[in-house]
Design a protein around this motif. Structure first.
Motif, PDB file in Angstrom:
ATOM      1  N   ARG A   1      -6.728 -42.249 -10.691  1.00 30.57           N
ATOM      2  CA  ARG A   1      -8.260 -43.159 -10.725  1.00 30.57           C
ATOM      3  C   ARG A   1      -8.415 -43.148  -9.334  1.00 30.57           C
ATOM      4  NH1 ARG A   1      -4.232 -44.843 -13.551  1.00 30.57           N
ATOM      5  NH2 ARG A   1      -3.096 -46.222 -11.862  1.00 30.57           N
ATOM      6  N   MET A   2      -9.690 -42.573  -9.062  1.00 36.87           N
ATOM      7  CA  MET A   2     -10.270 -42.023  -7.083  1.00 36.87           C
ATOM      8  C   MET A   2     -11.222 -43.300  -7.155  1.00 36.87           C
ATOM      9  SD  MET A   2     -11.526 -38.708  -5.461  1.00 36.87           S
ATOM     10  CE  MET A   2     -13.044 -38.696  -6.849  1.00 36.87           C
ATOM     11  N   THR A   3     -11.147 -43.978  -5.792  1.00 30.59           N
ATOM     12  CA  THR A   3     -12.667 -44.844  -5.522  1.00 30.59           C
ATOM     13  C   THR A   3     -12.983 -43.859  -4.407  1.00 30.59           C
ATOM     14  OG1 THR A   3     -10.724 -46.895  -6.891  1.00 30.59           O
ATOM     15  CG2 THR A   3     -12.850 -47.542  -5.093  1.00 30.59           C
ATOM     16  N   LEU A   4     -14.095 -44.193  -4.506  1.00 30.29           N
ATOM     17  CA  LEU A   4     -15.072 -43.938  -3.476  1.00 30.29           C
ATOM     18  C   LEU A   4     -15.504 -45.118  -2.892  1.00 30.29           C
ATOM     19  CD1 LEU A   4     -16.503 -40.809  -4.829  1.00 30.29           C
ATOM     20  CD2 LEU A   4     -14.284 -41.280  -3.191  1.00 30.29           C
ATOM     21  N   TYR A   5     -15.014 -45.535  -1.734  1.00 35.05           N
ATOM     22  CA  TYR A   5     -16.277 -46.549  -0.789  1.00 35.05           C
ATOM     23  C   TYR A   5     -17.036 -46.336  -0.300  1.00 35.05           C
ATOM     24  CZ  TYR A   5     -11.809 -48.445  -1.904  1.00 35.05           C
ATOM     25  OH  TYR A   5     -10.338 -49.095  -2.796  1.00 35.05           O
ATOM     26  N   ASP A   6     -18.252 -47.527   0.079  1.00 29.71           N
ATOM     27  CA  ASP A   6     -19.392 -47.626   0.339  1.00 29.71           C
ATOM     28  C   ASP A   6     -19.815 -48.424   1.010  1.00 29.71           C
ATOM     29  OD1 ASP A   6     -22.109 -46.777   0.801  1.00 29.71           O
ATOM     30  OD2 ASP A   6     -22.605 -46.558  -1.064  1.00 29.71           O
ATOM     31  N   LEU A   7     -20.114 -48.144   2.446  1.00 31.39           N
ATOM     32  CA  LEU A   7     -20.226 -48.958   3.107  1.00 31.39           C
ATOM     33  C   LEU A   7     -20.579 -51.004   2.631  1.00 31.39           C
ATOM     34  CD1 LEU A   7     -19.260 -49.907   5.624  1.00 31.39           C
ATOM     35  CD2 LEU A   7     -21.626 -48.914   7.159  1.00 31.39           C
ATOM     36  N   ASP A   8     -22.312 -50.424   2.273  1.00 30.01           N
ATOM     37  CA  ASP A   8     -23.355 -51.701   1.596  1.00 30.01           C
ATOM     38  C   ASP A   8     -23.600 -51.640   0.581  1.00 30.01           C
ATOM     39  OD1 ASP A   8     -23.430 -51.909   3.812  1.00 30.01           O
ATOM     40  OD2 ASP A   8     -25.409 -50.673   4.109  1.00 30.01           O
ATOM     41  N   ARG A   9     -22.293 -50.776  -0.393  1.00 26.37           N
ATOM     42  CA  ARG A   9     -22.917 -51.205  -2.049  1.00 26.37           C
ATOM     43  C   ARG A   9     -21.196 -51.356  -2.645  1.00 26.37           C
ATOM     44  NH1 ARG A   9     -27.964 -49.024  -3.562  1.00 26.37           N
ATOM     45  NH2 ARG A   9     -28.948 -48.667  -1.233  1.00 26.37           N
ATOM     46  N   PRO A  10     -21.351 -51.473  -4.081  1.00 23.65           N
ATOM     47  CA  PRO A  10     -20.196 -51.374  -4.776  1.00 23.65           C
ATOM     48  C   PRO A  10     -19.526 -50.056  -4.416  1.00 23.65           C
ATOM     49  CG  PRO A  10     -21.555 -52.252  -5.806  1.00 23.65           C
ATOM     50  CD  PRO A  10     -22.991 -52.273  -4.774  1.00 23.65           C
ATOM     51  N   PRO A  11     -18.072 -49.744  -4.698  1.00 25.49           N
ATOM     52  CA  PRO A  11     -17.735 -48.282  -4.918  1.00 25.49           C
ATOM     53  C   PRO A  11     -17.459 -48.231  -5.760  1.00 25.49           C
ATOM     54  CG  PRO A  11     -15.982 -50.433  -4.982  1.00 25.49           C
ATOM     55  CD  PRO A  11     -17.234 -50.651  -4.818  1.00 25.49           C
ATOM     56  N   TRP A  12     -17.806 -46.546  -5.886  1.00 29.67           N
ATOM     57  CA  TRP A  12     -17.929 -46.105  -7.263  1.00 29.67           C
ATOM     58  C   TRP A  12     -16.278 -45.895  -7.815  1.00 29.67           C
ATOM     59  CZ3 TRP A  12     -22.000 -43.666  -9.030  1.00 29.67           C
ATOM     60  CH2 TRP A  12     -23.338 -44.153  -8.742  1.00 29.67           C
ATOM     61  N   HIS A  13     -15.772 -46.113  -9.183  1.00 35.52           N
ATOM     62  CA  HIS A  13     -14.317 -45.829  -9.511  1.00 35.52           C
ATOM     63  C   HIS A  13     -14.201 -44.655 -10.302  1.00 35.52           C
ATOM     64  CE1 HIS A  13     -13.714 -49.807  -7.816  1.00 35.52           C
ATOM     65  NE2 HIS A  13     -14.374 -50.334  -8.243  1.00 35.52           N
ATOM     66  N   VAL A  14     -13.617 -43.632 -10.620  1.00 31.98           N
ATOM     67  CA  VAL A  14     -13.897 -42.515 -10.994  1.00 31.98           C
ATOM     68  C   VAL A  14     -12.244 -42.149 -11.857  1.00 31.98           C
ATOM     69  CG1 VAL A  14     -13.579 -39.880 -11.330  1.00 31.98           C
ATOM     70  CG2 VAL A  14     -15.471 -41.581  -9.507  1.00 31.98           C
ATOM     71  N   ARG A  15     -12.597 -42.317 -13.320  1.00 33.96           N
ATOM     72  CA  ARG A  15     -10.843 -42.289 -13.573  1.00 33.96           C
ATOM     73  C   ARG A  15     -10.812 -40.736 -14.864  1.00 33.96           C
ATOM     74  NH1 ARG A  15     -13.433 -46.667 -15.208  1.00 33.96           N
ATOM     75  NH2 ARG A  15     -13.124 -46.570 -17.896  1.00 33.96           N
ATOM     76  N   SER A  16      -9.979 -40.639 -14.899  1.00 37.52           N
ATOM     77  CA  SER A  16      -9.844 -39.209 -16.163  1.00 37.52           C
ATOM     78  C   SER A  16      -8.505 -39.254 -16.589  1.00 37.52           C
ATOM     79  CB  SER A  16      -9.775 -38.072 -15.841  1.00 37.52           C
ATOM     80  OG  SER A  16      -8.366 -37.451 -14.151  1.00 37.52           O
TER      81      SER A  16
ATOM     82  N   LEU B   1     -22.317 -39.304  -3.791  1.00 35.86           N
ATOM     83  CA  LEU B   1     -22.096 -39.753  -4.121  1.00 35.86           C
ATOM     84  C   LEU B   1     -21.916 -41.270  -2.733  1.00 35.86           C
ATOM     85  CD1 LEU B   1     -18.950 -40.542  -6.690  1.00 35.86           C
ATOM     86  CD2 LEU B   1     -21.622 -40.754  -6.631  1.00 35.86           C
ATOM     87  N   GLN B   2     -22.349 -40.332  -1.547  1.00 36.53           N
ATOM     88  CA  GLN B   2     -22.542 -41.319  -0.742  1.00 36.53           C
ATOM     89  C   GLN B   2     -24.109 -40.925  -0.217  1.00 36.53           C
ATOM     90  OE1 GLN B   2     -21.409 -37.493  -0.260  1.00 36.53           O
ATOM     91  NE2 GLN B   2     -22.875 -36.849   0.939  1.00 36.53           N
ATOM     92  N   GLN B   3     -24.857 -42.087   1.241  1.00 35.73           N
ATOM     93  CA  GLN B   3     -26.148 -42.308   0.513  1.00 35.73           C
ATOM     94  C   GLN B   3     -27.158 -41.068   1.768  1.00 35.73           C
ATOM     95  OE1 GLN B   3     -27.541 -45.026  -0.151  1.00 35.73           O
ATOM     96  NE2 GLN B   3     -25.731 -46.187  -0.582  1.00 35.73           N
ATOM     97  N   PRO B   4     -27.799 -40.760   1.215  1.00 36.06           N
ATOM     98  CA  PRO B   4     -28.669 -41.924  -0.226  1.00 36.06           C
ATOM     99  C   PRO B   4     -27.987 -40.700  -1.424  1.00 36.06           C
ATOM    100  CG  PRO B   4     -29.932 -40.008   0.872  1.00 36.06           C
ATOM    101  CD  PRO B   4     -28.388 -39.749   1.887  1.00 36.06           C
TER     102      PRO B   4
END
Length: 178
Positions: free
Chosen positions: A72-87, A158-161
């Motif tokens: 399970r991987m979480t990619l954090y974004d500064l001003d937005r909710p993080p992305w959660h990826v799982r397999s 998955l980073q801005q933009p």
């Protein structure tokens, strides 16, 4: 008798060369494993950047690769909710540049003010963690509120933009708000 002695000698020599080759061929062997892995990578300002959690991590000494169980991987974004990826399973290259998420893969981002929720399901995702980039050639099903998109193959930055590129057979259904 001499011919028999030569044949036996050659056979013994061949057997010993095969045994020597087997001993010198590197084997894909485990040098350590961890259970209940939870690793967080911080950015330069000290905030979480990426997080990797797995039920089990198995490291191989010959190629420095790592196999992951239920990653399970979480990619954090500064001003937005993080992305959660799982397999179901995963494989991480020795240099950490490529993460292959194998089996069913789910990608989620929760809603926030000004940010729509996103839920994506696919299979066999290739991740470049350093670039926050993911891609697959498999079927993709994406949902955001009442909207949905189906496609064959996808690339996401998955980073801005944030950019999503759907590769083939794209079909969508969009709900128009009154």
């Amino acid at each position: 008798m001499l011919l028999l002695l030569v044949v036996v000698t050659l056979w013994i020599a061949r057997q010993s060369m095969q045994e020597e080759a087997e001993r010198t061929t590197p084997q894909h062997r485990v040098d350590y494993y961890l259970e209940g892995v939870d690793s967080t990578l911080m950015d330069l300002s000290g905030r979480p950047s990426k997080r990797l959690v797995a039920n089990r991590m198995t490291h191989f000494m010959d190629d420095d690769s790592t196999e992951l169980e239920s990653p399970r991987m979480t990619l954090y974004d500064l001003d937005r909710p993080p992305w959660h990826v799982r397999s179901e399973t995963g494989w991480l290259s020795g240099d950490g540049e490529v993460l292959l998420l194998q089996g069913e893969v789910k990608i989620d981002r929760f809603a926030a003010p000004g940010v729509r929720p996103m839920h994506i399901t696919t299979r066999d995702l290739r991740v470049q963690p350093r670039d926050n980039y993911v891609e697959t050639d498999a079927e993709v099903h994406a949902r955001s509120n009442q909207d949905r998109i189906d496609a064959k193959g996808m690339q996401i930055w998955l980073q801005q933009p944030i950019r999503i590129k759907l590769l083939a057979n794209v079909r969508g259904h969009y709900e128009v708000e009154p």
